[in-house]
Write a protein that holds these residues in place. Sequence first.
Motif, PDB file in Angstrom:
ATOM      1  N   MET A 136       0.839  -1.188   0.000  1.00 43.41           N
ATOM      2  CA  MET A 136       0.000   0.000   0.000  1.00 43.41           C
ATOM      3  C   MET A 136       0.877   1.241   0.000  1.00 43.41           C
ATOM      4  SD  MET A 136      -2.998   1.028   2.683  1.00 43.41           S
ATOM      5  CE  MET A 136      -4.136  -0.196   2.041  1.00 43.41           C
ATOM      6  N   ILE A 137       0.409   2.288  -0.670  1.00 40.59           N
ATOM      7  CA  ILE A 137       1.149   3.542  -0.727  1.00 40.59           C
ATOM      8  C   ILE A 137       0.283   4.657  -0.137  1.00 40.59           C
ATOM      9  CG2 ILE A 137       2.177   5.258  -2.264  1.00 40.59           C
ATOM     10  CD1 ILE A 137       2.683   2.971  -4.247  1.00 40.59           C
ATOM     11  N   ILE A 138       0.884   5.437   0.756  1.00 37.67           N
ATOM     12  CA  ILE A 138       0.199   6.592   1.341  1.00 37.67           C
ATOM     13  C   ILE A 138       0.813   7.846   0.741  1.00 37.67           C
ATOM     14  CG2 ILE A 138      -0.341   7.849   3.454  1.00 37.67           C
ATOM     15  CD1 ILE A 138      -0.002   5.215   4.981  1.00 37.67           C
ATOM     16  N   ILE A 139      -0.001   8.624   0.059  1.00 37.70           N
ATOM     17  CA  ILE A 139       0.459   9.872  -0.544  1.00 37.70           C
ATOM     18  C   ILE A 139       0.027  11.029   0.347  1.00 37.70           C
ATOM     19  CG2 ILE A 139       0.346  11.354  -2.586  1.00 37.70           C
ATOM     20  CD1 ILE A 139      -0.443   8.853  -4.194  1.00 37.70           C
ATOM     21  N   LEU A 140       0.998  11.823   0.777  1.00 41.47           N
ATOM     22  CA  LEU A 140       0.709  12.936   1.669  1.00 41.47           C
ATOM     23  C   LEU A 140       0.421  14.208   0.886  1.00 41.47           C
ATOM     24  CD1 LEU A 140       3.434  12.241   4.368  1.00 41.47           C
ATOM     25  CD2 LEU A 140       1.040  11.617   4.420  1.00 41.47           C
ATOM     26  N   ARG A 141      -0.264  15.146   1.534  1.00 40.42           N
ATOM     27  CA  ARG A 141      -0.584  16.414   0.899  1.00 40.42           C
ATOM     28  C   ARG A 141       0.693  17.250   0.713  1.00 40.42           C
ATOM     29  NH1 ARG A 141      -6.028  16.963   0.899  1.00 40.42           N
ATOM     30  NH2 ARG A 141      -7.189  15.713   2.416  1.00 40.42           N
ATOM     31  N   GLU A 142       0.634  18.159  -0.258  1.00 39.99           N
ATOM     32  CA  GLU A 142       1.796  19.001  -0.531  1.00 39.99           C
ATOM     33  C   GLU A 142       2.191  19.829   0.685  1.00 39.99           C
ATOM     34  OE1 GLU A 142       1.706  21.329  -4.100  1.00 39.99           O
ATOM     35  OE2 GLU A 142       0.589  19.798  -5.193  1.00 39.99           O
ATOM     36  N   ASN A 143       1.179  20.243   1.468  1.00 39.90           N
ATOM     37  CA  ASN A 143       1.453  21.097   2.619  1.00 39.90           C
ATOM     38  C   ASN A 143       1.555  20.323   3.927  1.00 39.90           C
ATOM     39  OD1 ASN A 143      -1.196  20.357   2.818  1.00 39.90           O
ATOM     40  ND2 ASN A 143      -2.015  22.421   3.142  1.00 39.90           N
ATOM     41  N   ALA A 144       1.740  19.013   3.847  1.00 40.67           N
ATOM     42  CA  ALA A 144       1.861  18.206   5.074  1.00 40.67           C
ATOM     43  C   ALA A 144       3.106  18.628   5.851  1.00 40.67           C
ATOM     44  CB  ALA A 144       1.938  16.727   4.723  1.00 40.67           C
ATOM     45  N   THR A 145       2.943  18.806   7.145  1.00 41.49           N
ATOM     46  CA  THR A 145       4.066  19.229   7.987  1.00 41.49           C
ATOM     47  C   THR A 145       4.924  18.030   8.379  1.00 41.49           C
ATOM     48  OG1 THR A 145       2.821  18.933  10.043  1.00 41.49           O
ATOM     49  CG2 THR A 145       2.606  21.072   8.915  1.00 41.49           C
ATOM     50  N   GLU A 146       6.117  18.300   8.880  1.00 43.33           N
ATOM     51  CA  GLU A 146       7.006  17.236   9.327  1.00 43.33           C
ATOM     52  C   GLU A 146       6.355  16.447  10.464  1.00 43.33           C
ATOM     53  OE1 GLU A 146       9.910  16.063   8.233  1.00 43.33           O
ATOM     54  OE2 GLU A 146       9.819  17.442   6.538  1.00 43.33           O
ATOM     55  N   ALA A 147       5.652  17.175  11.322  1.00 37.67           N
ATOM     56  CA  ALA A 147       4.985  16.521  12.455  1.00 37.67           C
ATOM     57  C   ALA A 147       3.915  15.548  11.953  1.00 37.67           C
ATOM     58  CB  ALA A 147       4.364  17.565  13.377  1.00 37.67           C
ATOM     59  N   GLN A 148       3.181  15.949  10.912  1.00 39.30           N
ATOM     60  CA  GLN A 148       2.154  15.079  10.347  1.00 39.30           C
ATOM     61  C   GLN A 148       2.774  13.850   9.687  1.00 39.30           C
ATOM     62  OE1 GLN A 148       0.126  17.986   7.880  1.00 39.30           O
ATOM     63  NE2 GLN A 148      -1.588  18.147   9.344  1.00 39.30           N
ATOM     64  N   VAL A 149       3.882  14.069   8.982  1.00 31.59           N
ATOM     65  CA  VAL A 149       4.573  12.950   8.339  1.00 31.59           C
ATOM     66  C   VAL A 149       5.046  11.953   9.396  1.00 31.59           C
ATOM     67  CG1 VAL A 149       6.573  12.253   6.972  1.00 31.59           C
ATOM     68  CG2 VAL A 149       5.299  14.318   6.354  1.00 31.59           C
ATOM     69  N   ASP A 150       5.650  12.464  10.451  1.00 34.05           N
ATOM     70  CA  ASP A 150       6.131  11.594  11.532  1.00 34.05           C
ATOM     71  C   ASP A 150       4.980  10.835  12.183  1.00 34.05           C
ATOM     72  OD1 ASP A 150       8.706  12.416  11.095  1.00 34.05           O
ATOM     73  OD2 ASP A 150       8.702  13.930  12.686  1.00 34.05           O
ATOM     74  N   HIS A 151       3.834  11.523  12.303  1.00 29.17           N
ATOM     75  CA  HIS A 151       2.680  10.882  12.929  1.00 29.17           C
ATOM     76  C   HIS A 151       2.160   9.725  12.073  1.00 29.17           C
ATOM     77  CE1 HIS A 151      -0.999  10.310  15.171  1.00 29.17           C
ATOM     78  NE2 HIS A 151      -1.725  10.530  14.085  1.00 29.17           N
ATOM     79  N   VAL A 152       2.134   9.920  10.748  1.00 32.34           N
ATOM     80  CA  VAL A 152       1.686   8.858   9.847  1.00 32.34           C
ATOM     81  C   VAL A 152       2.616   7.655   9.959  1.00 32.34           C
ATOM     82  CG1 VAL A 152       1.261   8.188   7.464  1.00 32.34           C
ATOM     83  CG2 VAL A 152       0.584  10.459   8.241  1.00 32.34           C
ATOM     84  N   VAL A 153       3.928   7.907   9.960  1.00 33.21           N
ATOM     85  CA  VAL A 153       4.904   6.822  10.066  1.00 33.21           C
ATOM     86  C   VAL A 153       4.717   6.057  11.374  1.00 33.21           C
ATOM     87  CG1 VAL A 153       7.361   6.269  10.295  1.00 33.21           C
ATOM     88  CG2 VAL A 153       6.600   7.925   8.576  1.00 33.21           C
TER      89      VAL A 153
END
Length: 337
Positions: free
Chosen positions: A1-18
């Motif tokens: 599965m691939i999760i595509i993040l929004r262009e304006n996703a913050t580092e905190a949001q990226v870390d939270h998804v991971v």
Amino acid sequence: MIIILRENATEAQVDHVVKRVETLGFQAHLSKGTYRTVIGVIGDEEKLLAAPLAAIPGVAKVVPVMPAFKLASREAHPQPTVVDVAGTKIGGGHLGMIAGPCAVESEERMNDIAAAIKAAGANLLRGGAYKPRTSPYAFQGLGEEGLKILRRVGDAHGLPVVTEAVDPRHVELVAEYADMIQLGARNMQNFVLLTEVGKTHKPVLLKRGMAATVKDLMMSAEYVVAQGTTDVVLCERGVKGFDNACRNMLDIAAVPQIQQISHLPVIVDPSHATGRPELIPACALAAVAAGADGVHIEVHNCPEEAMSDGPQALLPEQYAEVMGQMKKVAAAVGKTW
């Protein structure tokens, strides 16, 4: 599965998804591009699909890598499935040529039609004992008596029989008489009925719904296959279009499309697709040329007296003529029956 993040996703949001992915017990592989960040997830997609990952802040889209219809997919079964219906093979170069009236009306009439289609080369006899009709006042079929007639006529002419189940309460009874159970367009997404028919382990003919996508059809097939019934034949029978020149719009492209993504055989029903006898022969030939694993045609020896769908039925002599033409096309594309 691939999760595509929004262009304006913050580092905190990226870390939270991971962290969320890892908490669920999966591996996350982060890939940062110029405009987008993508997270590849490794693990059982069935469990992943149950997790609402798209609801996490910063996530734009969740894209499954494997198709949702795993058992019916070409990935699960690279070789084409050959369905055996009481000795008649469909798929793998074998054509299932299904013919007969829309409804079982009488034993005498069924015998006459069965003899004619058998002489023309048909290898499966169809006839409805239960009919899902748009109007509650239209002929609904003969029920169990119709099943008995169909069985006797099929046995007398050496033709396996195909008939429709429209109600989960009738599945066991239909399975007792039929060699192949049809699930009609109106019931393609009747998931209770799909499940019950799948439990019979009888060969199944699954028709595409009038407003269904190819993926919808494949997901319905998955319901049947998930119950252990692998002998499923898909049927393209036309979808709703904007033009009323025909009863429906025949989607010939669905045939090769399905064959690319699924191992299940796919046949074409030009009778319901066009609703016009003069168009059926050309569409039947097109189906075989496109690689279909069979053709389903309604045949009646007196359409003006038919109790269901008489205007779209071919006469026996018309059916014999188109069968002769289809044999030539079948030979050209390396198929036979």
